[in-house]
Design a protein around this motif. Structure first.
Motif, PDB file in Angstrom:
ATOM      1  N   MET A   1     -26.815 -16.064  10.420  1.00 18.42           N
ATOM      2  CA  MET A   1     -25.466 -15.352  10.732  1.00 18.42           C
ATOM      3  C   MET A   1     -24.951 -14.536   9.730  1.00 18.42           C
ATOM      4  SD  MET A   1     -22.453 -17.494  12.593  1.00 18.42           S
ATOM      5  CE  MET A   1     -21.115 -16.387  13.489  1.00 18.42           C
ATOM      6  N   THR A   2     -24.399 -13.382  10.137  1.00 20.48           N
ATOM      7  CA  THR A   2     -23.980 -12.412   9.467  1.00 20.48           C
ATOM      8  C   THR A   2     -22.486 -12.892   9.252  1.00 20.48           C
ATOM      9  OG1 THR A   2     -25.240 -10.641  10.316  1.00 20.48           O
ATOM     10  CG2 THR A   2     -23.241  -9.907   9.267  1.00 20.48           C
ATOM     11  N   PRO A   3     -21.814 -12.901   7.946  1.00 17.68           N
ATOM     12  CA  PRO A   3     -20.577 -13.339   7.792  1.00 17.68           C
ATOM     13  C   PRO A   3     -19.513 -12.314   8.605  1.00 17.68           C
ATOM     14  CG  PRO A   3     -21.550 -13.018   5.753  1.00 17.68           C
ATOM     15  CD  PRO A   3     -22.654 -12.558   6.762  1.00 17.68           C
ATOM     16  N   LEU A   4     -18.711 -12.690   8.986  1.00 22.07           N
ATOM     17  CA  LEU A   4     -17.485 -11.844   9.702  1.00 22.07           C
ATOM     18  C   LEU A   4     -16.264 -11.801   8.893  1.00 22.07           C
ATOM     19  CD1 LEU A   4     -17.719 -13.755  13.238  1.00 22.07           C
ATOM     20  CD2 LEU A   4     -18.786 -11.563  12.524  1.00 22.07           C
ATOM     21  N   GLU A   5     -16.033 -10.468   8.506  1.00 21.77           N
ATOM     22  CA  GLU A   5     -15.034 -10.309   7.488  1.00 21.77           C
ATOM     23  C   GLU A   5     -13.798 -10.609   8.044  1.00 21.77           C
ATOM     24  OE1 GLU A   5     -15.037  -6.201   6.230  1.00 21.77           O
ATOM     25  OE2 GLU A   5     -17.042  -5.992   5.735  1.00 21.77           O
ATOM     26  N   LEU A   6     -12.750 -11.080   7.054  1.00 21.58           N
ATOM     27  CA  LEU A   6     -11.594 -11.171   7.231  1.00 21.58           C
ATOM     28  C   LEU A   6     -10.865 -10.222   7.781  1.00 21.58           C
ATOM     29  CD1 LEU A   6     -10.550 -13.573   4.470  1.00 21.58           C
ATOM     30  CD2 LEU A   6     -10.852 -14.267   6.710  1.00 21.58           C
ATOM     31  N   PRO A   7      -9.940 -10.256   8.633  1.00 24.62           N
ATOM     32  CA  PRO A   7      -9.096  -9.066   9.216  1.00 24.62           C
ATOM     33  C   PRO A   7      -8.330  -8.210   8.303  1.00 24.62           C
ATOM     34  CG  PRO A   7      -7.946 -10.862  10.155  1.00 24.62           C
ATOM     35  CD  PRO A   7      -9.307 -11.328   9.378  1.00 24.62           C
ATOM     36  N   LYS A   8      -8.129  -6.751   8.217  1.00 27.53           N
ATOM     37  CA  LYS A   8      -7.353  -6.065   7.702  1.00 27.53           C
ATOM     38  C   LYS A   8      -5.764  -6.448   8.058  1.00 27.53           C
ATOM     39  CE  LYS A   8     -10.945  -3.855   5.984  1.00 27.53           C
ATOM     40  NZ  LYS A   8     -11.627  -4.492   5.208  1.00 27.53           N
ATOM     41  N   GLY A   9      -4.870  -6.158   7.200  1.00 29.64           N
ATOM     42  CA  GLY A   9      -3.482  -6.280   7.501  1.00 29.64           C
ATOM     43  C   GLY A   9      -3.026  -7.547   7.283  1.00 29.64           C
ATOM     44  N   LEU A  10      -3.730  -8.310   6.446  1.00 29.75           N
ATOM     45  CA  LEU A  10      -3.111  -9.774   6.094  1.00 29.75           C
ATOM     46  C   LEU A  10      -1.979  -9.604   4.956  1.00 29.75           C
ATOM     47  CD1 LEU A  10      -6.397 -12.002   5.782  1.00 29.75           C
ATOM     48  CD2 LEU A  10      -4.574 -11.956   7.567  1.00 29.75           C
ATOM     49  N   GLY A  11      -2.149  -8.884   4.300  1.00 29.92           N
ATOM     50  CA  GLY A  11      -1.251  -8.612   3.160  1.00 29.92           C
ATOM     51  C   GLY A  11      -1.748  -9.551   1.772  1.00 29.92           C
ATOM     52  N   ARG A  12      -1.511  -8.991   0.636  1.00 30.17           N
ATOM     53  CA  ARG A  12      -2.125  -9.470  -0.560  1.00 30.17           C
ATOM     54  C   ARG A  12      -1.758 -10.997  -0.922  1.00 30.17           C
ATOM     55  NH1 ARG A  12      -4.080  -5.902  -4.481  1.00 30.17           N
ATOM     56  NH2 ARG A  12      -3.062  -4.370  -3.119  1.00 30.17           N
ATOM     57  N   PRO A  13      -0.701 -11.351  -0.675  1.00 26.18           N
ATOM     58  CA  PRO A  13      -0.433 -12.846  -1.041  1.00 26.18           C
ATOM     59  C   PRO A  13      -1.388 -13.842   0.088  1.00 26.18           C
ATOM     60  CG  PRO A  13       1.617 -11.776  -0.648  1.00 26.18           C
ATOM     61  CD  PRO A  13       0.570 -10.835  -0.193  1.00 26.18           C
ATOM     62  N   ALA A  14      -1.518 -13.436   1.222  1.00 27.32           N
ATOM     63  CA  ALA A  14      -2.463 -14.270   2.209  1.00 27.32           C
ATOM     64  C   ALA A  14      -3.901 -13.921   1.754  1.00 27.32           C
ATOM     65  CB  ALA A  14      -2.136 -13.708   3.651  1.00 27.32           C
ATOM     66  N   GLU A  15      -4.312 -12.807   1.385  1.00 19.12           N
ATOM     67  CA  GLU A  15      -5.744 -12.530   0.851  1.00 19.12           C
ATOM     68  C   GLU A  15      -5.928 -13.478  -0.377  1.00 19.12           C
ATOM     69  OE1 GLU A  15      -6.169  -8.285   0.547  1.00 19.12           O
ATOM     70  OE2 GLU A  15      -6.133  -8.171   2.577  1.00 19.12           O
ATOM     71  N   HIS A  16      -4.882 -13.408  -1.245  1.00 22.00           N
ATOM     72  CA  HIS A  16      -5.368 -13.999  -2.397  1.00 22.00           C
ATOM     73  C   HIS A  16      -5.159 -15.999  -2.206  1.00 22.00           C
ATOM     74  CE1 HIS A  16      -5.146 -11.039  -5.640  1.00 22.00           C
ATOM     75  NE2 HIS A  16      -4.143 -10.598  -4.909  1.00 22.00           N
ATOM     76  N   ALA A  17      -4.399 -16.145  -1.263  1.00 22.49           N
ATOM     77  CA  ALA A  17      -4.310 -17.714  -0.970  1.00 22.49           C
ATOM     78  C   ALA A  17      -5.578 -17.940  -0.402  1.00 22.49           C
ATOM     79  CB  ALA A  17      -3.209 -17.860   0.080  1.00 22.49           C
ATOM     80  N   LEU A  18      -5.994 -17.145   0.585  1.00 21.65           N
ATOM     81  CA  LEU A  18      -7.464 -17.657   1.112  1.00 21.65           C
ATOM     82  C   LEU A  18      -8.445 -17.740   0.056  1.00 21.65           C
ATOM     83  CD1 LEU A  18      -6.974 -15.534   4.720  1.00 21.65           C
ATOM     84  CD2 LEU A  18      -6.927 -18.083   4.250  1.00 21.65           C
TER      85      LEU A  18
ATOM     86  N   ALA B   1      -8.386 -18.185  -3.060  1.00 21.40           N
ATOM     87  CA  ALA B   1      -8.108 -19.354  -3.798  1.00 21.40           C
ATOM     88  C   ALA B   1      -8.766 -20.705  -3.238  1.00 21.40           C
ATOM     89  CB  ALA B   1      -6.732 -19.448  -4.281  1.00 21.40           C
ATOM     90  N   ALA B   2      -8.642 -20.710  -1.928  1.00 18.67           N
ATOM     91  CA  ALA B   2      -9.135 -21.560  -1.056  1.00 18.67           C
ATOM     92  C   ALA B   2     -10.815 -21.765  -0.827  1.00 18.67           C
ATOM     93  CB  ALA B   2      -8.380 -22.089   0.207  1.00 18.67           C
ATOM     94  N   GLY B   3     -11.211 -20.443  -1.283  1.00 19.40           N
ATOM     95  CA  GLY B   3     -12.870 -20.362  -0.945  1.00 19.40           C
ATOM     96  C   GLY B   3     -13.064 -19.894   0.469  1.00 19.40           C
ATOM     97  N   ILE B   4     -12.074 -19.391   1.045  1.00 20.60           N
ATOM     98  CA  ILE B   4     -12.464 -18.891   2.377  1.00 20.60           C
ATOM     99  C   ILE B   4     -12.557 -17.174   2.264  1.00 20.60           C
ATOM    100  CG2 ILE B   4     -11.320 -18.291   4.622  1.00 20.60           C
ATOM    101  CD1 ILE B   4      -9.670 -20.900   3.938  1.00 20.60           C
ATOM    102  N   SER B   5     -13.709 -16.762   2.547  1.00 16.64           N
ATOM    103  CA  SER B   5     -14.013 -15.435   2.426  1.00 16.64           C
ATOM    104  C   SER B   5     -14.274 -14.450   3.693  1.00 16.64           C
ATOM    105  CB  SER B   5     -15.061 -15.154   1.251  1.00 16.64           C
ATOM    106  OG  SER B   5     -16.506 -15.794   1.759  1.00 16.64           O
ATOM    107  N   ASP B   6     -14.677 -15.316   4.646  1.00 13.03           N
ATOM    108  CA  ASP B   6     -14.925 -14.695   5.997  1.00 13.03           C
ATOM    109  C   ASP B   6     -14.210 -15.529   7.083  1.00 13.03           C
ATOM    110  OD1 ASP B   6     -16.894 -16.399   6.561  1.00 13.03           O
ATOM    111  OD2 ASP B   6     -18.258 -15.524   5.455  1.00 13.03           O
ATOM    112  N   LEU B   7     -14.668 -15.236   8.334  1.00 10.27           N
ATOM    113  CA  LEU B   7     -13.960 -15.895   9.468  1.00 10.27           C
ATOM    114  C   LEU B   7     -14.830 -17.194   9.769  1.00 10.27           C
ATOM    115  CD1 LEU B   7     -13.200 -13.255  12.110  1.00 10.27           C
ATOM    116  CD2 LEU B   7     -11.659 -14.547  10.768  1.00 10.27           C
ATOM    117  N   THR B   8     -16.065 -17.272   9.410  1.00  8.24           N
ATOM    118  CA  THR B   8     -16.860 -18.432   9.443  1.00  8.24           C
ATOM    119  C   THR B   8     -16.327 -19.425   8.649  1.00  8.24           C
ATOM    120  OG1 THR B   8     -18.686 -17.642   8.294  1.00  8.24           O
ATOM    121  CG2 THR B   8     -18.679 -17.446  10.638  1.00  8.24           C
TER     122      THR B   8
END
Length: 66
Positions: free
Chosen positions: A1-18, A20-27
């Motif tokens: 399955m192709t990884p589904l990218e996280l959406p744009k527009g989250l904001g830098r703090p949210a991107e960093h938090a995700l 740091a939690a090991g979350i790099s895509d929607l799956t």
């Protein structure tokens, strides 16, 4: 399955938090409860809304609460 990218527009703090939690895509996100993600420092209501809509657009959702 192709990884589904996280959406744009989250904001830098949210991107960093995700990242740091090991979350790099929607799956990766589907392995976590909404409440877990909401508890991450940097993930606010706007980011949760964006993530929820992105998951739904691909027929996915956060992990169900037991």
């Amino acid at each position: 399955m192709t990884p589904l990218e996280l959406p744009k527009g989250l904001g830098r703090p949210a991107e960093h938090a995700l990242a740091a939690a090991g979350i790099s895509d929607l799956t990766d996100l589907t392995q976590h409860r909404r409440s877990e993600i909401a508890g991450l420092h940097g993930v606010g209501p706007k980011a949760l809304g964006i993530l929820t809509m992105a998951l739904a657009a691909h027929g996915l959702s956060f992990r169900a609460t037991p």
